[in-house]
Structures are given as structure tokens and as C-alpha cells.
Scaffold this active site. Structure first.
Site, PDB file in Angstrom:
ATOM      1  N   ALA A   1     -11.346   0.234  -8.195  1.00 41.49           N
ATOM      2  CA  ALA A   1     -11.010  -0.031  -9.606  1.00 41.49           C
ATOM      3  C   ALA A   1      -9.664  -0.748  -9.745  1.00 41.49           C
ATOM      4  O   ALA A   1      -8.764  -0.514  -8.934  1.00 41.49           O
ATOM      5  CB  ALA A   1     -10.967   1.297 -10.373  1.00 41.49           C
TER       6      ALA A   1
ATOM      7  N   LYS B   1      -0.178  -0.207   2.358  1.00 42.68           N
ATOM      8  CA  LYS B   1       1.044  -0.229   1.541  1.00 42.68           C
ATOM      9  C   LYS B   1       2.188   0.332   2.383  1.00 42.68           C
ATOM     10  O   LYS B   1       2.108   1.479   2.833  1.00 42.68           O
ATOM     11  CB  LYS B   1       0.879   0.628   0.283  1.00 42.68           C
ATOM     12  CG  LYS B   1      -0.487   0.558  -0.378  1.00 42.68           C
ATOM     13  CD  LYS B   1      -0.741  -0.724  -1.113  1.00 42.68           C
ATOM     14  CE  LYS B   1      -2.177  -0.803  -1.604  1.00 42.68           C
ATOM     15  NZ  LYS B   1      -2.564  -2.071  -2.186  1.00 42.68           N
TER      16      LYS B   1
END
Ligand SMILES: C[S@@+](CC[C@H](N)C(=O)[O-])C[C@H]1O[C@@H](n2cnc3c(N)ncnc32)[C@H](O)[C@@H]1O
Length: 332
Positions: free
Chosen positions: A198, A285
């Protein structure tokens, strides 16, 4: 060598080159590094200017004249019959530098038209797409009165991508950039499992190419990904997902905002070991970890990525922030 990277990441890039690749850095500035360096396996390198020559002058015409001298001298014996890149760059951080670069490039072009109009007409202001070693003219300004010029460049593939008005997120640009670096993109009928999908930028990018996507995320899909006939949205946990027995996805996408070691151990390792996918694009990340130590771990000879997908490419993309992207293929 003069190497470029995303501005703001030159300190990290210098660490990567010196700590992991035994390079020697002599000078650095926003988005560039000078030194004795081999960036072939670097994640942060965007462009390598090969054997650059320093150009110094305090006027537009002075700079253009020196670049023209360099270019014309280096052309001796070389016939240019096809389009060639004339690529001029410099850090956008230096306010007004872009205008100066434009002015020097135009003055150079005029000089070249006077001497070799046929060659000047074949100049292209951009680099070819993807990874590669290109010949042309490459000029990088490190300041208003100082630049480096080279006839050859190694492009590591990063570039700004075009947006799509239906794309639900900026992340869409990352996966588009990954496809052009990899030189491969989902094909009609291929299957994709998108973990942490998403609002759906990566899923949308695959679906618009005709691939069938399972998009896992508790969050809602938006824009072009919402109700797309080729995207099946499942509200479930990426770490708990297992393909059906014998099922292999053509692509694994993973863009979870999670601790990178956790993603490596609980997503990358099982997916590669069990061969649940043929190809993968995984974004890690590094905001809260030491990015260089993380790169060293992933590249270690015994890491699952090295063992199971040794041709994996690591890139700090043009569109990446504090993250880098792994793109690869599971080996035979
Ligand atoms: C950076 S966003 C992904 C953006 C997406 N690639 C795109 O192109 O729009 C990270 C997503 O990971 C999801 N996420 C985080 N942990 C998750 C988990 N354990 N299982 C599934 N989704 C997760 C978040 O809900 C968030 O939507």
C-alpha cells in the site's frame, strides 16, 4: 576518477569506497567524489567519469574554450558517425550553477559547430538508458569555475523516472527505476507478490504491464491500484505469507518499512532459499542502522544473497532516500 552519487550521500559513499573497496578519496562535495576508486560494485555510485581532466577558468567562454580544446584534442583519429551523449551536470545545491552550466554548454556547442558542425549536430543532451559504458563528452562542475571533463563514463543506471498520474505513490518511481537498471520488467501474465504494497505504486507498475499481482498490506490501495482487475489486495502480514505448495512467483517485491536485518532474515532468506520467486526487487531502509556495515553483511560470501543470487545488483537509486534497493534473479 570522478564519481557521482545522490547529493547528501557523499560521506556514506566515501565510506563505502574506502571501507569496502579499498579506495582512496582525495576530495568530495555535494554529489561527487574524487580519488582512486573502483565503483564497479558500489551501491552509491551513479556515474564514473573515466580519466577526467580538470578544467579551470573564471568565465563562461574560458570554460567552454577549455572543454572544446579537450574534446577536439581527444577526437584525433576518431570518427563520430552516430549520436553521442554530451552530458553536462553539477550539484543543484550550488544556487545558480545550473544556469552557468547551461551557458558553458551552449558556448561549447557554438565552438564545436564552427569547427565540426556534423559532429555537433549528432550530440544528444542525455545519457542512454540503463547501465553501461558510454563514449561521448561528460562534464561535471564541482564549482562555478572548476569542472571535470571525460570522454568515457560508466553509468550505474540510476536516473530520474517519469511519473504517471494514476500512480498512487512516489514509490512507483523506485520500481520503475529498478526495472530499467535490471533491464527486465514484469511481462503480461507473469505473477508478482508485493509485500508491503500500500498504497500500491509497485503493484500498479507491474499490473500496468499486464502482470498479475497479489498485494499484501493492511493499508488501503489507492489511485490506479485500487480495484485494478490484475491486483488482488490481501489484508495480511507479509512475514506470515507463504506461497502455495509448488508455487513460484515470477517476481517478489518488498518495500516494508522495517528493520533491514529483519527483512533479510524473515523475507529475503526464506524466499530465496525456498525459491518462491524467480526475480526480486527488495528495498532496505537503512535510516536506523549503519548502511555500510549492512552492505558488507549482504555482500559477505556466506550471505544468502551472495549464495543464492550472486548477480544481485545493489543500488542507491535516484528515487531512494535512506534506503537502497536490491534487484536480482535467483540462481539455478
Ligand atoms: C513504503 S510503504 C510501501 C509503498 C509501496 N511500495 C508503494 O509503491 O506504494 C510500506 C508499507 O509496508 C506496510 N507494512 C509494514 N509492515 C508490514 C507487514 N508486516 N505486513 C504487510 N505490510 C506491512 C505498511 O503498511 C506500508 O503500507
Amino acid at each position: 576518477m570522478l564519481l557521482t552519487c545522490q547529493p547528501g550521500f557523499e560521506a556514506m559513499f566515501a565510506r563505502e569506497l574506502t571501507e569496502l573497496h579499498r579506495g582512496v578519496v582525495t576530495e568530495k562535495g555535494p554529489g561527487w567524489i574524487l580519488g582512486e576508486l573502483d565503483a564497479n560494485h558500489s551501491a552509491f555510485a551513479h556515474l564514473t567519469l573515466v580519466d577526467p581532466v580538470e578544467i579551470r577558468a573564471d568565465s563562461v567562454n574560458g570554460l567552454a574554450g577549455q572543454v572544446a580544446d579537450f574534446f577536439l584534442t581527444s577526437l584525433r583519429g576518431e570518427r563520430i558517425e552516430a549520436a553521442w551523449p554530451s552530458y553536462w551536470q553539477g550539484p543543484a545545491e550550488l544556487v545558480g550553477l545550473g544556469r552557468r552550466i547551461g551557458a558553458v554548454a551552449s558556448a561549447f556547442d557554438e565552438l564545436l559547430r564552427k569547427k565540426l558542425s556534423r559532429v555537433a549536430r549528432l550530440a544528444q543532451p542525455d545519457l542512454p538508458r540503463g547501465r553501461g559504458r558510454w563514449r561521448g563528452l561528460f562534464v561535471f562542475f564541482v564549482d562555478f569555475n572548476r569542472a571535470y571533463a571525460a570522454r568515457e563514463v560508466v553509468a550505474h543506471g540510476q536516473r530520474r523516472m517519469a511519473d504517471d498520474e494514476l500512480a498512487p505513490s512516489r514509490s512507483y518511481l523506485k520500481i520503475e527505476e529498478a526495472f530499467q537498471i535490471l533491464g527486465r520488467e514484469p511481462q503480461p501474465g507473469e505473477t508478482v507478490c508485493d509485500l508491503g504494497a500500500a498504497p500500491g505504486g509497485w503493484s500498479y507498475s507491474a499490473a500496468k504491464r499486464g502482470a498479475q499481482v497479489i498485494a499484501l498490506d493492511n493499508g488501503p490501495l489507492k489511485g490506479g491500484a485500487l480495484n485494478h482487475p490484475l491486483i488482488e489486495h490481501r489484508c495480511s502480514d507479509a512475514f506470515g505469507f507463504r506461497p502455495s505448495a509448488g508455487e513460484t512467483f515470477d517476481w517478489l517485491f518488498c518495500d516494508l518499512v522495517e528493520e533491514p536485518h529483519h527483512v533479510l532474515r524473515h523475507i529475503v532468506e526464506p524466499w530465496l532459499t525456498q525459491r518462491w520467486c524467480r526475480r526480486f526487487v527488495v528495498n532496505l531502509k537503512f535510516g536506523r542502522v549503519d548502511a555500510i556495515a549492512l552492505l558488507a553483511e549482504i555482500r559477505a560470501p556466506d550471505s544468502p544473497v551472495t549464495r543464492l543470487a550472486p548477480t544481485t545488483l545493489f543500488r542507491h537509486l535516484y528515487h531512494d532516500r535512506e534506503e537502497f534497493t536490491l534487484m536480482g534473479e535467483v540462481g539455478p
